[in-house]
Design an enzyme around this catalytic site. Structure first.
Site, PDB file in Angstrom:
ATOM      1  N   LYS A  54       0.885  -1.334   0.096  1.00 40.42           N
ATOM      2  CA  LYS A  54       0.071   0.070  -0.038  1.00 40.42           C
ATOM      3  C   LYS A  54       0.925   1.201   0.226  1.00 40.42           C
ATOM      4  O   LYS A  54       2.126   1.009   0.322  1.00 40.42           O
ATOM      5  CB  LYS A  54      -0.855   0.134   1.261  1.00 40.42           C
ATOM      6  CG  LYS A  54      -1.970  -1.115   1.274  1.00 40.42           C
ATOM      7  CD  LYS A  54      -2.937  -1.228   2.247  1.00 40.42           C
ATOM      8  CE  LYS A  54      -3.841  -2.277   2.212  1.00 40.42           C
ATOM      9  NZ  LYS A  54      -4.883  -2.204   3.438  1.00 40.42           N
TER      10      LYS A  54
ATOM     11  N   GLU B 216      -9.955 -10.478  -7.254  1.00 43.00           N
ATOM     12  CA  GLU B 216      -8.861  -9.509  -7.257  1.00 43.00           C
ATOM     13  C   GLU B 216      -7.651  -9.657  -8.088  1.00 43.00           C
ATOM     14  O   GLU B 216      -7.183  -8.678  -8.432  1.00 43.00           O
ATOM     15  CB  GLU B 216      -8.293  -9.578  -5.613  1.00 43.00           C
ATOM     16  CG  GLU B 216      -9.457  -8.886  -4.733  1.00 43.00           C
ATOM     17  CD  GLU B 216      -9.167  -9.073  -3.260  1.00 43.00           C
ATOM     18  OE1 GLU B 216      -7.766  -9.485  -2.759  1.00 43.00           O
ATOM     19  OE2 GLU B 216      -9.843  -8.503  -2.161  1.00 43.00           O
TER      20      GLU B 216
ATOM     21  N   TYR C 175     -12.450  -1.958  -3.409  1.00 40.05           N
ATOM     22  CA  TYR C 175     -13.015  -2.321  -2.131  1.00 40.05           C
ATOM     23  C   TYR C 175     -14.373  -1.922  -1.981  1.00 40.05           C
ATOM     24  O   TYR C 175     -14.965  -1.983  -0.852  1.00 40.05           O
ATOM     25  CB  TYR C 175     -12.261  -1.140  -1.344  1.00 40.05           C
ATOM     26  CG  TYR C 175     -11.079  -1.446  -0.838  1.00 40.05           C
ATOM     27  CD1 TYR C 175     -10.674  -2.767  -0.154  1.00 40.05           C
ATOM     28  CD2 TYR C 175      -9.856  -0.633  -1.103  1.00 40.05           C
ATOM     29  CE1 TYR C 175      -9.529  -2.939   0.513  1.00 40.05           C
ATOM     30  CE2 TYR C 175      -8.574  -1.158  -0.826  1.00 40.05           C
ATOM     31  CZ  TYR C 175      -8.410  -2.144   0.176  1.00 40.05           C
ATOM     32  OH  TYR C 175      -7.040  -2.547   0.619  1.00 40.05           O
TER      33      TYR C 175
ATOM     34  N   HIS D 101      -2.051  -5.596   1.736  1.00 34.73           N
ATOM     35  CA  HIS D 101      -3.630  -6.392   1.438  1.00 34.73           C
ATOM     36  C   HIS D 101      -3.371  -7.752   0.692  1.00 34.73           C
ATOM     37  O   HIS D 101      -2.379  -7.892   0.209  1.00 34.73           O
ATOM     38  CB  HIS D 101      -4.337  -5.401   0.570  1.00 34.73           C
ATOM     39  CG  HIS D 101      -5.712  -6.343   0.134  1.00 34.73           C
ATOM     40  ND1 HIS D 101      -6.667  -6.160   1.000  1.00 34.73           N
ATOM     41  CD2 HIS D 101      -5.785  -7.144  -0.896  1.00 34.73           C
ATOM     42  CE1 HIS D 101      -7.596  -7.093   0.430  1.00 34.73           C
ATOM     43  NE2 HIS D 101      -7.074  -7.348  -0.817  1.00 34.73           N
TER      44      HIS D 101
ATOM     45  N   ASN E   6      -1.914   0.016   6.733  1.00 36.93           N
ATOM     46  CA  ASN E   6      -1.371  -1.105   7.339  1.00 36.93           C
ATOM     47  C   ASN E   6      -0.623  -1.815   6.261  1.00 36.93           C
ATOM     48  O   ASN E   6      -0.385  -3.058   6.290  1.00 36.93           O
ATOM     49  CB  ASN E   6      -2.626  -2.198   7.818  1.00 36.93           C
ATOM     50  CG  ASN E   6      -3.721  -2.455   6.736  1.00 36.93           C
ATOM     51  OD1 ASN E   6      -3.301  -2.018   5.624  1.00 36.93           O
ATOM     52  ND2 ASN E   6      -4.626  -3.346   7.043  1.00 36.93           N
TER      53      ASN E   6
HETATM   54  P1  CMP Z   1      -7.385  -4.503   4.136  1.00 35.02           P
HETATM   55  O1  CMP Z   1      -6.982  -5.943   4.518  1.00 35.02           O
HETATM   56  O2  CMP Z   1      -6.761  -3.861   2.551  1.00 35.02           O
HETATM   57  O3  CMP Z   1      -9.101  -4.450   4.007  1.00 35.02           O
HETATM   58  C1  CMP Z   1      -9.499  -3.349   4.100  1.00 35.02           C
HETATM   59  C2  CMP Z   1      -8.783  -2.138   4.650  1.00 35.02           C
HETATM   60  O4  CMP Z   1      -9.708  -1.084   5.100  1.00 35.02           O
HETATM   61  C3  CMP Z   1      -8.018  -2.623   5.610  1.00 35.02           C
HETATM   62  O5  CMP Z   1      -6.958  -3.471   5.208  1.00 35.02           O
HETATM   63  C4  CMP Z   1      -7.541  -1.166   6.251  1.00 35.02           C
HETATM   64  O6  CMP Z   1      -6.280  -0.740   5.243  1.00 35.02           O
HETATM   65  C5  CMP Z   1      -8.659  -0.537   5.980  1.00 35.02           C
HETATM   66  N1  CMP Z   1      -9.461  -0.178   7.394  1.00 35.02           N
HETATM   67  C6  CMP Z   1      -9.446   1.140   8.000  1.00 35.02           C
HETATM   68  N2  CMP Z   1     -10.301   0.830   9.126  1.00 35.02           N
HETATM   69  C7  CMP Z   1     -10.588  -0.331   9.326  1.00 35.02           C
HETATM   70  C8  CMP Z   1     -11.269  -1.062  10.255  1.00 35.02           C
HETATM   71  N3  CMP Z   1     -11.761  -0.343  11.351  1.00 35.02           N
HETATM   72  N4  CMP Z   1     -11.528  -2.315  10.012  1.00 35.02           N
HETATM   73  C9  CMP Z   1     -10.790  -2.947   8.895  1.00 35.02           C
HETATM   74  N5  CMP Z   1     -10.110  -2.341   8.039  1.00 35.02           N
HETATM   75  C10 CMP Z   1     -10.124  -1.121   8.181  1.00 35.02           C
END
Ligand code: CMP
Length: 138
Positions: free
Chosen positions: A9, A126, A49, A115, A112
């Site tokens: 990311k 995906e 998303y 993904h 984070n």
């Molecule tokens: P990802 O695994 O890419 O899937 C959805 C993304 O939403 C997650 O990682 C985070 O980058 C983002 N995100 C932000 N807030 C939340 C939350 N409260 N719970 C889950 N995903 C979140």
């Protein structure tokens, strides 16, 4: 053999962590069979998303994902989906296991760093969202 989609990311790409994260992926025995660096448009991030559209974090997540380039790749291996999710660690880095990508590199629950697909159906959606069959070369 299973395939899964990985995204490094914007928070990680902008901190020059793509190489370090790819090394962790390759050291774990997952094989990169497609890869590119791209800048997502808003519509592309929203489409990727779409499953999270109703969640309160959706708008912020889309803004974050288009804030800079990402490195997308397809990883292949036995049980690749579960193995990559274990290597990534929990969504919230505060709760991620020691030694995982998110524990080491992620900034917070949104930024984070990585993904990974969460199931075979999402992996199929995906991987084909970002790559054509011709681009899967492994
Ligand atoms: P990802 O695994 O890419 O899937 C959805 C993304 O939403 C997650 O990682 C985070 O980058 C983002 N995100 C932000 N807030 C939340 C939350 N409260 N719970 C889950 N995903 C979140």
């Amino acid at each position: 053999m299973e395939r899964t989609l990985s995204i490094i990311k914007p928070d990680a790409v902008s901190r020059n962590l793509s190489g370090a994260i790819l090394k962790m992926i390759q050291d774990a025995g997952l094989k990169v069979v497609a890869m590119k660096m791209i800048q997502l448009s808003k519509a592309e991030a929203e489409g990727f998303y779409a499953v999270h559209k109703a969640r309160p974090f959706f708008g912020s997540l889309v803004d974050f994902m288009i804030s800079g380039p990402v490195v997308v790749s397809i990883l292949e291996g036995d049980d690749a989906i579960a193995r990559y999710r274990k290597l990534m660690g929990a969504t919230n880095p505060a709760g991620a296991e020691e030694g995982t990508i998110r524990k080491i590199h992620a900034l917070d629950i949104e930024k984070n760093s990585v993904h990974g697909s969460d199931a075979p159906e999402t992996a199929a959606f995906e991987t084909s969202y970002f790559f054509s069959a011709l681009e899967m070369v492994g």
